[in-house]
Design an enzyme around this catalytic site. Structure first.
Site, short mmCIF file in Angstrom:
data_model
loop_
_atom_site.label_atom_id
_atom_site.label_comp_id
_atom_site.label_asym_id
_atom_site.label_seq_id
_atom_site.Cartn_x
_atom_site.Cartn_y
_atom_site.Cartn_z
CB ALA A 69 -0.90 -0.01 1.22
CG HIS A 70 2.52 3.04 -3.03
ND1 HIS A 70 2.57 4.09 -3.93
CD2 HIS A 70 2.31 1.94 -3.76
CE1 HIS A 70 2.42 3.61 -5.14
NE2 HIS A 70 2.25 2.31 -5.09
#
Lengths: 152, 90
Positions: A69-70
């Site tokens: 996730a980013h």
């Protein structure tokens, strides 16, 4: 090519083991809270990470069981940061091959160049195909740090 | 030769593809420049690109192109990458 960069430290606050999440949103929220608790990001970064997945689909599930996730670097990022959430019960993200997710790795980079460097470092770790499973099964934060090769 | 790796922000999964593609190309003895991009950079970067590496979600975004589009399932599976690059370039 100089893609080598040291990953940021992983303090205790940045790790949540055996978390319970109802769905992928909650799993990413928990990872976002851990990033914020570690001082790397403001709370809004979790929302940015969720928007990335809503906009582009579940491609963040980059390997079986692993979600990276980013969001883009921006005002919500205070400094480079890394957070790890392992899930007590695996959660589907809607990926055709790599579901369900057991480990959420949330990443924040202070700049795009820096973010790319960190991603390259992470790639080196997860090219060892056992790494996801070992992190998912880790009982202590120290074990997770050992697998990632990062400092507290 | 130029190879593009494409993802949503151009700094995440495309970065994984870039570093693992560079490794696979080195093993294959192929000299190429690998550039990580997002969809907004596609138009300006596509002209001289021979191959685009991406996930299944972005195939539609690319649309019609003369470049070979290689869809990668497991971004960390360098054997898969190497095999698919060899098929496209070999």
């Amino acid at each position: 090519m100089d893609d080598t960069a040291t990953l940021p430290p992983l303090p205790d606050e940045a790790v949540v083991l055996r978390a319970r999440a109802r769905d992928w949103r909650e799993a990413v929220e928990i990872a976002g809270r851990a990033l914020t608790a570690s001082g790397a990001t403001d709370a809004g970064y979790a929302v940015d990470m969720i928007r990335m997945i809503e906009a582009h689909g579940p491609y963040v599930v980059v390997a079986p069981g692993l979600a990276l996730a980013h969001a883009r670097p921006g005002p919500a990022v205070r400094r480079d940061g890394l957070a790890i959430v392992t899930l007590a019960d695996p959660v589907p993200f809607g990926h055709p091959h790599n579901d369900p997710v057991r480990v959420v790795l949330a990443l924040a980079g202070a700049s795009s160049a820096r973010h790319l460097q960190l991603v390259a470092e992470i790639a080196n770790i997860f090219n060892d195909s056992d790494a996801v499973e070992r992190i998912a099964d880790a009982a202590t934060v120290d074990e997770v740090r050992g697998i990632l090769g990062v400092a507290p | 030769m130029k190879i593009l790796t494409l993802c949503g922000a151009g700094i995440g999964t495309s970065g994984i593809l870039k570093v693992n593609a560079e490794r696979a190309l080195q093993r294959l003895g192929i000299d190429a420049r690998v550039v990580a991009i997002d969809a907004s950079m596609l138009e300006s970067e596509l002209d001289d690109a021979q191959v685009i590496l991406t996930g299944p979600e972005f195939v539609e975004t690319i649309g019609r192109t003369f470049a070979d589009v290689i869809v990668v399932e497991n971004y960390f599976d360098t054997a898969e990458l190497q095999r698919k690059l060899e098929n496209a370039l070999g």
